[in-house]
Design a protein around this motif. Structure first.
Motif, short mmCIF file in Angstrom:
data_model
loop_
_atom_site.label_atom_id
_atom_site.label_comp_id
_atom_site.label_asym_id
_atom_site.label_seq_id
_atom_site.Cartn_x
_atom_site.Cartn_y
_atom_site.Cartn_z
N GLY A 94 0.80 -1.22 0.00
CA GLY A 94 0.00 0.00 0.00
C GLY A 94 0.83 1.27 0.00
N GLY A 95 1.89 1.28 0.80
CA GLY A 95 2.75 2.47 0.87
C GLY A 95 3.45 2.75 -0.46
N LEU A 96 3.98 1.70 -1.07
CA LEU A 96 4.63 1.88 -2.37
C LEU A 96 3.62 2.26 -3.45
CD1 LEU A 96 7.34 -0.93 -2.67
CD2 LEU A 96 7.68 1.53 -2.60
N ALA A 97 2.41 1.72 -3.35
CA ALA A 97 1.38 2.07 -4.33
C ALA A 97 1.03 3.56 -4.21
CB ALA A 97 0.14 1.21 -4.13
N GLU A 98 0.92 4.07 -2.99
CA GLU A 98 0.67 5.50 -2.79
C GLU A 98 1.82 6.33 -3.34
OE1 GLU A 98 -0.06 6.05 1.37
OE2 GLU A 98 -1.99 5.00 1.29
N GLU A 99 3.04 5.87 -3.09
CA GLU A 99 4.22 6.56 -3.61
C GLU A 99 4.20 6.57 -5.14
OE1 GLU A 99 9.06 6.00 -3.64
OE2 GLU A 99 7.92 5.15 -1.97
N ALA A 100 3.79 5.44 -5.74
CA ALA A 100 3.74 5.34 -7.19
C ALA A 100 2.72 6.32 -7.77
CB ALA A 100 3.39 3.91 -7.60
N VAL A 101 1.56 6.44 -7.13
CA VAL A 101 0.54 7.37 -7.62
C VAL A 101 1.05 8.80 -7.50
CG1 VAL A 101 -1.78 8.28 -7.21
CG2 VAL A 101 -1.37 5.81 -7.15
N GLN A 102 1.66 9.13 -6.37
CA GLN A 102 2.20 10.48 -6.19
C GLN A 102 3.26 10.78 -7.24
OE1 GLN A 102 3.88 11.15 -2.31
NE2 GLN A 102 4.46 13.23 -2.76
N GLU A 103 4.16 9.84 -7.47
CA GLU A 103 5.22 10.04 -8.46
C GLU A 103 4.64 10.14 -9.87
OE1 GLU A 103 9.01 10.61 -10.04
OE2 GLU A 103 8.32 10.75 -7.97
N THR A 104 3.58 9.39 -10.14
CA THR A 104 2.92 9.46 -11.45
C THR A 104 2.41 10.86 -11.72
OG1 THR A 104 2.28 7.13 -11.37
CG2 THR A 104 0.99 8.58 -12.82
N PHE A 105 1.74 11.45 -10.75
CA PHE A 105 1.20 12.80 -10.96
C PHE A 105 2.31 13.84 -10.99
CE2 PHE A 105 -2.74 10.68 -10.04
CZ PHE A 105 -3.61 11.29 -10.93
N LEU A 106 3.36 13.62 -10.26
CA LEU A 106 4.50 14.53 -10.30
C LEU A 106 5.14 14.50 -11.69
CD1 LEU A 106 6.31 16.49 -8.73
CD2 LEU A 106 7.69 14.52 -8.07
N ARG A 107 5.37 13.31 -12.22
CA ARG A 107 5.95 13.19 -13.57
C ARG A 107 5.01 13.77 -14.63
NH1 ARG A 107 9.02 7.30 -13.99
NH2 ARG A 107 10.25 7.53 -12.09
N ALA A 108 3.72 13.55 -14.46
CA ALA A 108 2.75 14.09 -15.42
C ALA A 108 2.79 15.62 -15.39
CB ALA A 108 1.36 13.57 -15.11
N TRP A 109 2.88 16.18 -14.20
CA TRP A 109 2.95 17.64 -14.06
C TRP A 109 4.19 18.19 -14.77
CZ3 TRP A 109 0.02 21.54 -12.39
CH2 TRP A 109 0.62 22.75 -12.11
N ARG A 110 5.32 17.51 -14.55
CA ARG A 110 6.58 17.96 -15.17
C ARG A 110 6.58 17.80 -16.69
NH1 ARG A 110 10.53 15.19 -10.72
NH2 ARG A 110 10.28 16.79 -9.12
N ALA A 111 5.84 16.81 -17.19
CA ALA A 111 5.85 16.51 -18.62
C ALA A 111 4.58 16.96 -19.32
CB ALA A 111 6.05 15.02 -18.83
N ALA A 112 3.81 17.82 -18.67
CA ALA A 112 2.50 18.22 -19.23
C ALA A 112 2.64 18.82 -20.62
CB ALA A 112 1.83 19.21 -18.29
N ASP A 113 3.73 19.50 -20.89
CA ASP A 113 3.91 20.11 -22.21
C ASP A 113 4.12 19.06 -23.31
OD1 ASP A 113 6.38 19.53 -20.95
OD2 ASP A 113 7.43 20.83 -22.38
N ARG A 114 4.48 17.83 -22.93
CA ARG A 114 4.70 16.77 -23.92
C ARG A 114 3.46 15.93 -24.17
NH1 ARG A 114 9.88 15.87 -20.96
NH2 ARG A 114 8.78 14.13 -20.03
N TYR A 115 2.40 16.16 -23.41
CA TYR A 115 1.16 15.39 -23.62
C TYR A 115 0.49 15.85 -24.91
CZ TYR A 115 -3.69 13.97 -23.29
OH TYR A 115 -4.92 13.46 -23.57
N ASP A 116 0.16 14.88 -25.77
CA ASP A 116 -0.50 15.17 -27.04
C ASP A 116 -1.84 14.43 -27.08
OD1 ASP A 116 -1.30 15.63 -29.62
OD2 ASP A 116 0.41 14.64 -30.57
N PRO A 117 -2.95 15.15 -26.93
CA PRO A 117 -4.26 14.50 -26.90
C PRO A 117 -4.62 13.80 -28.21
CG PRO A 117 -4.50 16.88 -26.85
CD PRO A 117 -3.04 16.59 -26.75
N GLU A 118 -3.92 14.11 -29.29
CA GLU A 118 -4.18 13.43 -30.56
C GLU A 118 -3.54 12.05 -30.61
OE1 GLU A 118 -3.44 15.86 -33.95
OE2 GLU A 118 -4.59 17.54 -33.15
N ARG A 119 -2.52 11.82 -29.78
CA ARG A 119 -1.85 10.52 -29.75
C ARG A 119 -2.52 9.54 -28.81
NH1 ARG A 119 4.25 10.31 -28.80
NH2 ARG A 119 3.78 8.15 -29.26
#
Length: 150
Positions: free
Chosen positions: A23-48
């Motif tokens: 559970g603890g690692l899963a929470e860490e994974a979710v937090q890291e996922t959103f952190l990486r998404a925030w940092r890479a938001a400019d690379r997200y392409d809704p057409e892909r």
């Protein structure tokens, strides 16, 4: 990000928990996922891809990173070493199963039925065709195009 968190955090947690079994690692994974998404938001392409697909791809990478980090730490001995190697295999298998499940959801229902019945339930193509009321050639065609779509 708030809307994405509200929409996907529960699913992301369940996916990472299945892979990590912690559970603890899963929470860490979710937090890291959103952190990486925030940092890479400019690379997200809704057409892909959809936002959901993009977030789950990030979560998959985060989960793999966490499994590798956990398995690279020095282990004590005996059964703990065996469990560490098995944990990476289990996590990878869980992620592959999740990816396949997601891919199967996005193909034609006839193709999905053909693949599930012949590959996963290990039934003969002729039997599945007879049950579906279609010629064997049609079932083989569904298998071919279904696999191609995957």
């Amino acid at each position: 990000m708030r809307a994405a968190y509200d929409a996907f955090s529960g699913e992301l947690y369940r996916m990472t928990y299945r892979a990590l079994n912690d559970g603890g690692l899963a929470e860490e994974a979710v937090q890291e996922t959103f952190l990486r998404a925030w940092r890479a938001a400019d690379r997200y392409d809704p057409e892909r891809s959809s936002l959901r697909t993009w977030m789950f791809a990030i979560a998959r990478n985060v989960t793999i990173d966490l499994v590798r980090a956990r398995s690279s730490r020095p282990q004590r001995a005996g059964a703990e070493v065996e469990r560490a190697g098995g944990a990476e295999d289990t996590a990878e298998a869980s992620l592959r199963a999740w990816e396949m499940e997601e891919a199967l959801r996005h193909i034609d229902p006839h193709h999905r039925h053909a693949i599930v019945e012949t590959y996963y339930r290990d039934r003969p193509c002729a039997e599945v065709a007879a049950e579906a009321g279609v010629p064997v050639g049609t079932m083989r065609s569904r298998l071919y195009y279904g696999l191609k779509a995957l």
